[in-house]
Design an enzyme around this catalytic site. Structure first.
Site, mmCIF file in Angstrom:
data_model
loop_
_atom_site.group_PDB
_atom_site.id
_atom_site.type_symbol
_atom_site.label_atom_id
_atom_site.label_comp_id
_atom_site.label_asym_id
_atom_site.label_seq_id
_atom_site.Cartn_x
_atom_site.Cartn_y
_atom_site.Cartn_z
ATOM 1 N N GLU A 183 0.877 -1.177 0.000
ATOM 2 C CA GLU A 183 0.000 0.000 0.000
ATOM 3 C C GLU A 183 0.909 1.222 0.000
ATOM 4 O O GLU A 183 1.558 1.523 1.003
ATOM 5 C CB GLU A 183 -0.919 -0.013 1.228
ATOM 6 C CG GLU A 183 -1.780 -1.253 1.354
ATOM 7 C CD GLU A 183 -2.763 -1.415 0.202
ATOM 8 O OE1 GLU A 183 -2.962 -0.443 -0.551
ATOM 9 O OE2 GLU A 183 -3.320 -2.506 0.056
ATOM 10 N N CYS A 186 -2.391 8.881 3.481
ATOM 11 C CA CYS A 186 -2.004 8.365 2.162
ATOM 12 C C CYS A 186 -3.092 8.561 1.117
ATOM 13 O O CYS A 186 -2.797 8.605 -0.076
ATOM 14 C CB CYS A 186 -1.622 6.892 2.257
ATOM 15 S SG CYS A 186 -2.920 5.809 2.873
#
Length: 485
Positions: free
Chosen positions: A229, A263
């Site tokens: 990720e 993020c």
């Protein structure tokens, strides 16, 4: 004494743990052995693990929020509770209700066999899962994949970021008290190289693309499957039809949570050219109402001096090269002692500016005016595939145009970041923003080996095709072609 205070105290010599490198070796070896001798934990055992984890989080939520704030320098307990703790609690509750169904063998079609043969697929635990987490959501990004991995019957070891060691020590203490470390363990202080360089059965890493490549290279030595990720620059589009104030209220909430250190935060914003002044005015009013001063405890500090300097340099680079930085607060743009930078909109940006080249990971939002949606789509597609893409539009044709002409890890329409909290949808990146996914059933599958099992019936149809070849074979083969088996 609180659990946080206890975690910060030096341990008695008799109670001191082995050095982190020795401890990771020991825990890893014992988890490996346990995963081989008890390869398929029962549904009851898996549900009990999630119940234990949920109880731990709910009981110690204040100490956990305090530890996270200590690592940041300041983060509101309310943010930590709603963004990290609640998401994990709801994830535990959602998952444990479905474990029994997810574990059931799946019947599959039988081909090239006759007379009562059967096919089934059973979810097989992979074994020992290593979880490497970043500092920005240090609890959620450690335990959310752990929920999926434990539900799939695995054992987990967690490495928290160097900037999250107060939380790491606390979670080590709490988890060690609640779990046998052959099931779940946190190892504070272990280096990323020491942690990753071993034959994991699965490795999940959350962080930057550059570090993700290094993790993947290390995993390749052991043929370890990885979930990455990796973030990136997530674009946000306000379409012509959408109300500017509503869009500003929603996207700025997602942008300035955790001071932009998220993020999936909106990284840059497309606004219809003629509506840019209206967006700026709306943004000023919204931000001043939410963060009336820079030193409010509701506004998070930048994690450390290195990140703070990077963000100030990013802003200075933009203004030096001609950008117009709009401070959304009526006071100083930054406070070095608090490591806080005021929320900014940055207009008149150019491609060579740091703010448009690198993931921002802070409270700076570049604005790109546009006249035509096609130019927006072209710009997005010319750059790396983002982890998230946000569109504000009520027009179905506009929604479909963006959905089916772009690629991203995930997408959110008429809001920001909320898609990450949907437990029944997978979360993950694509291309430069990552690979693999977790959450919900997809997370269960990610951390399972879907094991096919063929069971022959009382007679084997294939033996009718055994040598010597002749008319029987020809007849059987023609029949198979005709039946399209």
């Amino acid at each position: 004494m609180s659990n946080l205070a206890e975690a910060q105290q030096p341990e008695n010599t008799s109670q001191q743990r082995a050095p982190s490198s020795e401890r990771i070796d020991d825990v890893f070896a014992r988890q490996k052995a346990a995963s081989r001798t008890h390869a398929y934990p029962t549904a009851a055992e898996r549900i009990a693990h999630l119940d234990t984890l949920a109880n731990l989080l709910e009981t110690h939520q204040d100490a956990i929020a305090e530890a996270i704030s200590a690592d940041f320098g300041n983060r509101a307990a309310q943010e930590s509770k709603v963004l990290e703790i609640f998401g994990l609690l709801s994830g535990c509750h959602y998952t444990k209700k479905r474990i029994k169904r997810w574990m059931k063998p799946q019947k599959r079609h039988v081909g090239l066999a006759f007379f009562g043969a059967k096919n089934r697929v059973i979810p097989q635990p992979k074994g020992v899962v290593g979880i490497v987490t970043p500092w920005n959501y240090p609890l959620f990004l450690a335990l959310s994949p752990a929920i999926s991995a434990l539900a799939a019957g695995n054992r987990c070891i967690i490495k928290m970021a160097a900037n999250s060691q107060t939380l790491a020590r606390l979670m080590d203490k709490l988890i060690s008290e609640a779990f046998d470390d052959t099931v779940l363990a946190v190892i504070p202080g272990v280096s990323a190289q020491t942690f990753t360089d071993r034959p994991w059965d699965h490795l999940i890493f959350t962080g930057s693309p550059s570090t993700g490549k290094t993790v993947m290279e290390t995993a390749a030595k052991y043929l370890t499957p990885v979930t990455l990720e990796l973030g990136g620059k997530s674009p946000t589009i306000i379409a012509e039809d959408y109300d500017i104030k509503t869009a500003a209220e929603r996207l700025l909430f997602g942008k300035f949570l955790n001071a932009g250190q998220t993020c999936v935060a909106p990284d840059y914003l497309f606004v219809p050219e003629q509506k840019v002044p209206d967006f700026i005015e709306a943004a000023k009013a919204i931000v001043k109402a939410r963060y009336p001063r820079l030193d409010t405890p509701d506004y998070t500090s930048v994690i450390d001096e290195k990140a703070y300097q990077r963000l100030t340099q990013t802003l200075d680079d933009a203004t030096t090269k001609g950008a117009n930085a709009v401070n959304l607060l009526d006071e100083a743009a930054r406070d070095d002692s608090l490591r806080k930078i005021a929320p900014h909109l940055v207009c008149d940006v150019k491609p060579d500016m740091m703010i448009m080249r690198d993931e921002i990971f802070g409270p700076l939002l570049p604005i790109k005016p546009y006249r035509d949606l096609d130019e927006v789509i072209q710009y997005i597609n010319e750059n790396e595939r983002p982890l998230a893409l946000y569109l504000y539009s009520n027009n179905k044709a506009t929604q479909d145009k963006v959905i089916y002409n772009t690629l991203s890890g995930g997408m959110c329409i008429n809001d920001s970041v909320v898609h990450v909290a949907q437990h029944d949808m997978p979360f993950g990146g694509v291309g430069n923003s990552g690979m693999g996914h977790y959450h919900g059933h997809e997370g269960f599958v990610e951390f399972s080996k879907m094991r096919p099992i063929f069971q022959q019936g009382p007679m084997s149809g294939l033996l009718m095709m055994a040598p010597p070849y002749g008319k029987t074979f020809d007849t059987m083969y023609k029949a198979m072609l005709k039946l399209k088996l």
